[in-house]
Design a protein around this motif. Structure first.
Motif, short mmCIF file in Angstrom:
data_model
loop_
_atom_site.label_atom_id
_atom_site.label_comp_id
_atom_site.label_asym_id
_atom_site.label_seq_id
_atom_site.Cartn_x
_atom_site.Cartn_y
_atom_site.Cartn_z
N GLU A 72 1.29 -1.27 0.07
CA GLU A 72 0.19 0.18 -0.07
C GLU A 72 1.13 1.20 -0.20
O GLU A 72 0.31 2.22 -0.46
N ASP A 73 2.19 1.29 1.30
CA ASP A 73 2.46 2.39 1.05
C ASP A 73 3.75 2.89 -0.62
O ASP A 73 3.26 3.87 -0.87
N MET A 74 3.89 1.45 -0.80
CA MET A 74 4.73 2.14 -1.82
C MET A 74 3.69 2.38 -3.06
O MET A 74 3.98 3.47 -4.26
N MET A 75 2.56 2.06 -3.82
CA MET A 75 1.50 1.85 -4.15
C MET A 75 1.02 3.21 -4.29
O MET A 75 0.83 3.74 -5.37
N THR A 76 0.51 3.72 -3.30
CA THR A 76 0.21 4.95 -3.14
C THR A 76 1.65 6.50 -3.33
O THR A 76 0.55 7.54 -4.00
N LEU A 77 2.18 6.24 -2.84
CA LEU A 77 3.75 6.99 -3.44
C LEU A 77 3.75 7.01 -4.97
O LEU A 77 3.95 8.11 -5.74
N ALA A 78 3.69 5.77 -5.40
CA ALA A 78 4.09 5.82 -6.81
C ALA A 78 2.93 6.21 -7.92
O ALA A 78 3.00 6.93 -8.83
N ASN A 79 1.83 5.83 -7.08
CA ASN A 79 0.28 6.15 -8.28
C ASN A 79 0.27 7.82 -8.06
O ASN A 79 -0.04 8.73 -8.92
N TYR A 80 0.55 8.26 -6.65
CA TYR A 80 0.09 9.60 -6.50
C TYR A 80 0.73 10.94 -5.53
O TYR A 80 0.59 11.93 -5.72
N GLY A 81 2.44 10.06 -6.01
CA GLY A 81 3.68 11.26 -4.90
C GLY A 81 3.09 11.84 -3.32
O GLY A 81 3.00 10.42 -2.61
N LEU A 82 3.52 12.28 -3.02
CA LEU A 82 3.44 12.65 -1.92
C LEU A 82 2.21 13.70 -1.66
O LEU A 82 1.27 14.49 -2.18
N LYS A 83 1.48 13.19 0.05
CA LYS A 83 0.36 13.74 0.11
C LYS A 83 0.36 15.24 1.13
O LYS A 83 1.61 15.49 1.18
N ASP A 84 -0.68 15.98 0.34
CA ASP A 84 -0.61 17.79 0.65
C ASP A 84 0.98 18.72 -0.46
O ASP A 84 0.28 19.72 -0.71
N VAL A 85 1.32 17.40 -1.33
CA VAL A 85 2.01 18.17 -2.10
C VAL A 85 1.55 17.59 -3.79
O VAL A 85 1.05 18.84 -4.44
N HIS A 86 1.31 16.19 -3.60
CA HIS A 86 0.59 16.00 -5.45
C HIS A 86 -0.78 15.52 -5.22
O HIS A 86 -1.56 14.90 -5.85
N TYR A 87 -1.01 15.39 -3.54
CA TYR A 87 -3.00 15.00 -4.43
C TYR A 87 -3.01 15.01 -2.20
O TYR A 87 -1.91 15.69 -1.34
N THR A 88 -4.29 15.73 -2.53
CA THR A 88 -5.32 15.62 -0.67
C THR A 88 -6.25 15.15 -0.54
O THR A 88 -6.77 13.65 -1.35
N VAL A 89 -6.45 14.63 1.32
CA VAL A 89 -7.20 13.69 0.77
C VAL A 89 -8.56 14.83 1.56
O VAL A 89 -8.22 15.47 2.99
N GLY A 90 -9.48 14.20 1.35
CA GLY A 90 -10.63 15.37 2.09
C GLY A 90 -11.27 14.33 3.11
O GLY A 90 -10.92 13.12 3.24
N SER A 91 -12.34 15.35 3.68
CA SER A 91 -12.96 14.49 5.02
C SER A 91 -13.25 13.36 4.82
O SER A 91 -14.26 12.21 5.37
N ASP A 92 -13.91 13.16 3.35
CA ASP A 92 -14.79 11.50 3.05
C ASP A 92 -13.10 11.10 2.54
O ASP A 92 -13.95 9.81 2.12
N LYS A 93 -11.72 11.28 2.35
CA LYS A 93 -11.30 10.07 3.01
C LYS A 93 -10.61 9.98 1.60
O LYS A 93 -10.21 8.91 1.46
N ARG A 94 -11.31 10.47 0.26
CA ARG A 94 -11.15 10.68 -0.94
C ARG A 94 -9.96 10.97 -0.85
O ARG A 94 -9.66 12.64 -0.82
N VAL A 95 -8.91 10.46 -1.97
CA VAL A 95 -8.30 11.22 -2.67
C VAL A 95 -8.59 12.29 -4.00
O VAL A 95 -8.68 11.69 -4.63
#
Length: 512
Positions: free
Chosen positions: A364-387
């Motif tokens: 999970e950690d690697m797939m999320t990093l490779a697919n979406y990058g760094l949290k709050d830099v390349h993606y954000t997570v909303g209150s509904d947990k969606r990316v």
């Protein structure tokens, strides 16, 4: 054998032998390729695709590489290579051998160089190791079979959705005529006919038509499976036969010819560039596309991004021949090539280090990093947990290349269970259709053994051209059915019968 094909095969074999010899020479750089460095991490060199330019750029790129290295316990040295020159670079790398040889090489095709490298003993057979890895052991048998070389598995496939192919259509046009999502070939025909003749855009002009086609062969291949024709090859009475030797194939061609005669498809489609396949949908001249479902969804993205009100796309995965038949569509190979492990990994322990890296990249950690990058830099997570992903192409150069080192063994890109994306309802529907489509997807049983046929390696391009030219000429009305069948006879006499013989010899061996 032509001198051209002989030269290519001889060169490929020489390259493969160079790999074997090179892998036996000396120790590599950085404390030896494949050895442990002073920091205790494994020195891993890989060759992978650069689709975006400036891969892993800047401080964030370096940070992501370091995170991958720490998680997988390797010192990572990647030869990021643009796709346009990838095959040439691959051949040079294989020819070079020695210290610069990567242990892991990504490839998108089972090319002659890769086939001959495997035959020459320059690649590791990986199947005996897979049970020891939590993700790799769950690889799909049908996809593994598609990448076999002489019956053996030399690669970890780069997974893609099996059920990606289907039908995308203008739902708002269909609603106007009271037409539901098509389920049978007759439903498809009635919709295409209405899109061509019943003025779906309501402008009083005869300026629309049904089905978009270009010179790309995939849409015809997909629709043929609706009729029960094989995906390339199929089993009949225990033997593999090419699709054109089945009655269902001819039935499909008769239907395509009818569509062409009625103006439901454009007669000039064989000369239309593949890059233009969505143009007539975007300009609202046509109402349906049969291809990868995400291509149809991108048309909807275009309408929304351009603030064009009114158009609405919908998606159907598989189609029945008739009400009594099972729904079908053409399966993809289930992968976009595979990772090979070269003999630069000198021992079984080295092989296990490489497989451990590929396996951990599916965590999970690697797939999320490779697919979406760094949290709050390349993606954000909303209150509904969606990316919510970044759509800034320049910013995304900091991480996007890393997904080329993920095998997606269990979950194809954007279908992993770890993240719920904040996307449009059309994206979510497309993904749902693709997932449900897998059970209806018809695979090609010869995909993993066609490359074992010496006749096909020597003459396959010319043989395929005979069949494809005949198909197109018949559909657009340049030849009749008797002339079409004479083309099939030419195929058989030109080496096709030999290909069938060799494919079935491999098939019998595989079944034992």
């Amino acid at each position: 054998m032509s001198s051209k094909h002989y030269g290519k095969r001889a060169a490929a074999f020489a390259l493969a032998m160079a790999v074997v010899l090179g892998s036996m020479s000396g120790c590599g750089k950085k404390s030896g390729s494949g050895s442990a460095a002073a920091n205790g991490k494994y020195n891993l060199k890989a060759m992978a695709y650069d689709h975006f330019g400036n891969p892993m750029k800047g401080e964030n790129g370096e940070k992501i590489v370091k995170m991958v290295e720490d998680y997988t316990n390797v010192n990572l040295d990647v030869m990021w290579t643009p796709k346009d020159g990838y095959e040439d670079k691959l051949n040079l790398v294989l020819a070079g051998g020695g210290d610069d040889m990567p242990q892991i090489i990504a490839t998108e095709t089972k090319s002659p160089a890769i086939i001959n490298a495997a035959r020459a003993g320059a690649l590791w057979e990986v199947e005996p190791f897979l049970e020891d890895y939590p993700h790799l052991k769950n690889s799909k048998a049908v996809v593994n079979d598609n990448i076999r070389i002489n019956g053996k598995l030399y690669g970890i496939y780069r997974g893609r959705a099996l059920g990606r192919n289907g039908l995308s259509y203008r739902k708002d046009w269909a609603d106007k005529f009271g037409l539901l999502a098509p389920q049978t070939i007759e439903d498809v025909y009635q919709m295409l006919h209405a899109f061509t003749y019943d003025d779906p855009d309501g402008n009083g002009q005869n300026d629309t038509y049904g089905l978009v086609l270009t010179k790309a062969t995939a849409p015809l291949d997909i629709m043929q499976t609706w009729f029960g024709a094989p995906n390339g090859w199929g089993e009949r009475d225990g033997k593999l036969v090419p699709a054109h030797q089945t009655e269902e194939y001819l039935e499909a061609l008769r239907w395509f010819r009818k569509l062409c005669e009625e103006g439901i498809i454009k007669k000039d489609f064989p000369t239309r560039d593949v890059a233009t396949k969505a143009d007539d949908l975007k300009t609202q001249k046509a109402g349906m596309m049969v291809d990868a479902l995400d291509d149809g969804r991108r048309v909807m993205d275009y309408f929304q991004n351009q603030n064009i009100a009114g158009p609405e796309m919908d998606f159907v995965g598989a189609i029945k021949k008739d009400e009594q038949s099972d729904a079908k569509t053409m399966a993809t190979l289930g992968c976009q090539g595979f990772f090979v492990i070269t003999k630069a990994a000198k021992t079984e322990e080295d092989v296990r280090k490489c497989l451990d890296f590929l396996d951990k990249m599916n965590d999970e950690d690697m797939m999320t990093l490779a697919n979406y990058g760094l949290k709050d830099v390349h993606y954000t997570v909303g209150s509904d947990k969606r990316v919510t992903r970044s759509h800034d192409a320049t910013l995304n150069q900091e991480y996007q290349a890393m997904n080329q080192l993920v095998s997606y063994t269990e979950y194809a890109p954007n279908t992993d269970p770890y993240v719920i994306l904040n996307e449009t309802p059309f994206y979510e529907k497309q993904q749902k259709v693709i997932a449900g489509n897998e059970q209806y997807a018809v695979s090609n049983p010869a995909a993993g053994i066609l490359g074992d046929s010496e006749e096909y390696i020597k003459n396959g391009v010319a043989l395929d051209k005979i069949i494809e030219d005949g198909r197109i000429q018949y559909i657009v009305g340049q030849i009749d059915e008797a002339q079409l069948k004479s083309q099939w006879e030419l195929w058989a006499k030109s080496g096709g019968d030999k290909v069938i013989e060799e494919v079935n010899a491999s098939y019998e061996t595989l079944k034992k």
